[in-house]
Design a protein around this motif. Structure first.
Motif, PDB file in Angstrom:
ATOM      1  N   ARG A 169      -1.697  11.738   1.465  1.00 53.33           N
ATOM      2  CA  ARG A 169      -0.529  11.181   0.784  1.00 53.33           C
ATOM      3  C   ARG A 169       0.373  10.365   1.701  1.00 53.33           C
ATOM      4  NH1 ARG A 169       1.285  16.474  -2.833  1.00 53.33           N
ATOM      5  NH2 ARG A 169      -0.668  16.640  -4.049  1.00 53.33           N
ATOM      6  N   ARG A 170       0.101  10.401   2.984  1.00 46.72           N
ATOM      7  CA  ARG A 170       0.907   9.645   3.945  1.00 46.72           C
ATOM      8  C   ARG A 170      -0.006   8.768   4.783  1.00 46.72           C
ATOM      9  NH1 ARG A 170       5.912   9.511   5.178  1.00 46.72           N
ATOM     10  NH2 ARG A 170       6.224  11.187   3.686  1.00 46.72           N
ATOM     11  N   MET A 171       0.390   7.515   4.929  1.00 49.19           N
ATOM     12  CA  MET A 171      -0.367   6.541   5.713  1.00 49.19           C
ATOM     13  C   MET A 171       0.441   6.164   6.943  1.00 49.19           C
ATOM     14  SD  MET A 171      -1.654   2.747   4.528  1.00 49.19           S
ATOM     15  CE  MET A 171      -2.165   1.522   5.739  1.00 49.19           C
ATOM     16  N   CYS A 184       4.321   5.746   5.613  1.00 46.86           N
ATOM     17  CA  CYS A 184       4.741   5.468   4.234  1.00 46.86           C
ATOM     18  C   CYS A 184       4.027   6.419   3.291  1.00 46.86           C
ATOM     19  CB  CYS A 184       4.428   4.013   3.860  1.00 46.86           C
ATOM     20  SG  CYS A 184       2.651   3.616   3.886  1.00 46.86           S
ATOM     21  N   ASP A 185       4.581   6.571   2.109  1.00 47.42           N
ATOM     22  CA  ASP A 185       3.885   7.283   1.041  1.00 47.42           C
ATOM     23  C   ASP A 185       2.717   6.412   0.577  1.00 47.42           C
ATOM     24  OD1 ASP A 185       5.814   9.242   1.216  1.00 47.42           O
ATOM     25  OD2 ASP A 185       7.013   8.431  -0.434  1.00 47.42           O
ATOM     26  N   TYR A 186       1.613   7.062   0.192  1.00 48.40           N
ATOM     27  CA  TYR A 186       0.407   6.313  -0.163  1.00 48.40           C
ATOM     28  C   TYR A 186      -0.239   6.923  -1.391  1.00 48.40           C
ATOM     29  CZ  TYR A 186      -4.378   4.500   0.213  1.00 48.40           C
ATOM     30  OH  TYR A 186      -5.600   3.910  -0.039  1.00 48.40           O
ATOM     31  N   ASP A 187      -0.461   6.091  -2.403  1.00 44.61           N
ATOM     32  CA  ASP A 187      -1.148   6.477  -3.636  1.00 44.61           C
ATOM     33  C   ASP A 187      -2.497   5.766  -3.634  1.00 44.61           C
ATOM     34  OD1 ASP A 187      -2.188   6.593  -6.248  1.00 44.61           O
ATOM     35  OD2 ASP A 187      -0.199   6.665  -7.143  1.00 44.61           O
ATOM     36  N   ALA A 191      -3.336   2.197  -5.203  1.00 48.50           N
ATOM     37  CA  ALA A 191      -3.128   1.348  -4.023  1.00 48.50           C
ATOM     38  C   ALA A 191      -1.649   0.992  -3.888  1.00 48.50           C
ATOM     39  CB  ALA A 191      -3.977   0.081  -4.086  1.00 48.50           C
ATOM     40  N   ARG A 192      -0.812   2.012  -4.018  1.00 50.07           N
ATOM     41  CA  ARG A 192       0.634   1.815  -4.052  1.00 50.07           C
ATOM     42  C   ARG A 192       1.282   2.446  -2.823  1.00 50.07           C
ATOM     43  NH1 ARG A 192       2.761   3.656  -9.533  1.00 50.07           N
ATOM     44  NH2 ARG A 192       1.618   1.772 -10.130  1.00 50.07           N
ATOM     45  N   ILE A 193       2.272   1.739  -2.276  1.00 51.50           N
ATOM     46  CA  ILE A 193       2.983   2.138  -1.071  1.00 51.50           C
ATOM     47  C   ILE A 193       4.439   2.439  -1.412  1.00 51.50           C
ATOM     48  CG2 ILE A 193       3.783   1.341   1.201  1.00 51.50           C
ATOM     49  CD1 ILE A 193       0.755   1.858   1.023  1.00 51.50           C
TER      50      ILE A 193
END
Length: 299
Positions: A169-171, A184-187, A191-193
């Motif tokens: 969940r974190r990039m 950042c948060d990562y979906d 493909a959402r930041i």
């Protein structure tokens, strides 16, 4: 923070002229790394008498294991698939099957860093290969389900330090031309930041490859050193190799308890005493499956 150590790493083997992108292959129980200068893909395990080389038709600098048993390679501006020979078997020079060309209208950029996220998508970034070093590089997610999707992250001169938390969940990412690792948060599905913040300042100029362990600690290659950060972004220690700069780092072996370091001149080193085991690389889903269940074991 401990002083820089030059004595803890022990070299096992040396192969090639340059080294980059070290990975552990579970299916063949061996370490693999690329030598883009000689266009070689090396495989080595303690049971081998010497590293085994497979020749590539083009020099590659980035790789990831695939669910099919093959390998995804980053070659210049292209991602391609490679069918791997069994280590030790003779083979012809290997050619990648092109999947996608990145930013075809911009001749100055090339693929610089990347890894598979925890859901089986390949996340990577590009770099400005020209002398001006303007921030024209971008970050992308590639999958066979959705194709190529640009991530809403700031433009960079050279994308680096792409890694994911154990839960995915974190990039983490960085611009090698600037002085911080960001998070950042990562979906993965969308493909959402979101929520971009600074994770840690670089201790040496020039960010490279990064990997997380099971305790959510980040191991970052920067300025020829390996730096270990706690989950809070505080530096824990620095590691230097005795004869060459650090190029890449990976966990592997049974239980993922072995921490190995690849030197810039092709030396493979062991570092005992890692505080936590690694997290298995997720396999890139190249077989048409929409599920990441089969991708949770590393090859």
């Amino acid at each position: 923070m401990n002083a820089v150590s030059t004595a803890v790493a022990t070299m096992f083997v040396r192969a090639g002229q340059t080294g980059c992108t070290l990975r552990w292959s579970k299916v063949h129980a061996c370490w693999r790394w690329l030598d883009p200068a000689r266009r070689q893909l090396y495989a080595w395990a303690p049971s081998f008498t010497a590293p085994v080389a497979a020749r590539l038709l083009e020099g590659a600098s980035l790789m990831a294991s695939c669910a099919s048993g093959g390998m995804l390679l980053g070659v210049g501006k292209r991602l391609g698939m490679l069918e791997l020979p069994v280590p030790g078997q003779a083979s012809r020079p290997l050619q990648t099957q092109v999947l996608v060309t990145i930013d075809a209208a911009e001749p100055r950029t090339g693929i610089s860093d990347g890894c598979v996220d925890r859901a089986g998508n390949f996340v990577f970034g590009t770099a400005n290969m020209a002398r001006d070093q303007r921030p024209i590089g971008s970050f992308y997610q590639y999958s066979q389900r959705h194709g190529l999707r640009r991530l809403a992250l700031p433009a960079v001169a050279r994308a680096a330090s792409i890694a994911f938390s154990p839960d995915g969940r974190r990039m983490y990412f960085a611009d090698a031309a600037h002085g911080a690792i960001r998070q950042c948060d990562y979906d993965a599905e969308q493909a959402r930041i979101g929520a971009i913040t600074t994770f840690a300042e670089l201790l040496a100029p020039g960010a490279g490859m990064a990997v997380t362990d099971s305790a959510a600690q980040l191991w970052s290659v920067q300025g020829g050193l390996l730096v270990q950060y706690g989950g809070d972004g505080q530096p824990l220690r620095q590691i230097a190799l005795p004869c060459e700069a650090v190029s890449s780092v990976a966990f592997g072996g049974e239980g993922l308890e072995q921490l190995r370091i690849l030197g810039a001149l092709g030396g493979l080193y062991g570092l005992p005493g890692a505080s936590a085991a690694g997290v298995a690389d997720t396999l890139f889903l190249d077989n048409g499956s929409a599920s990441s269940t089969s991708a949770c074991a590393q090859r």
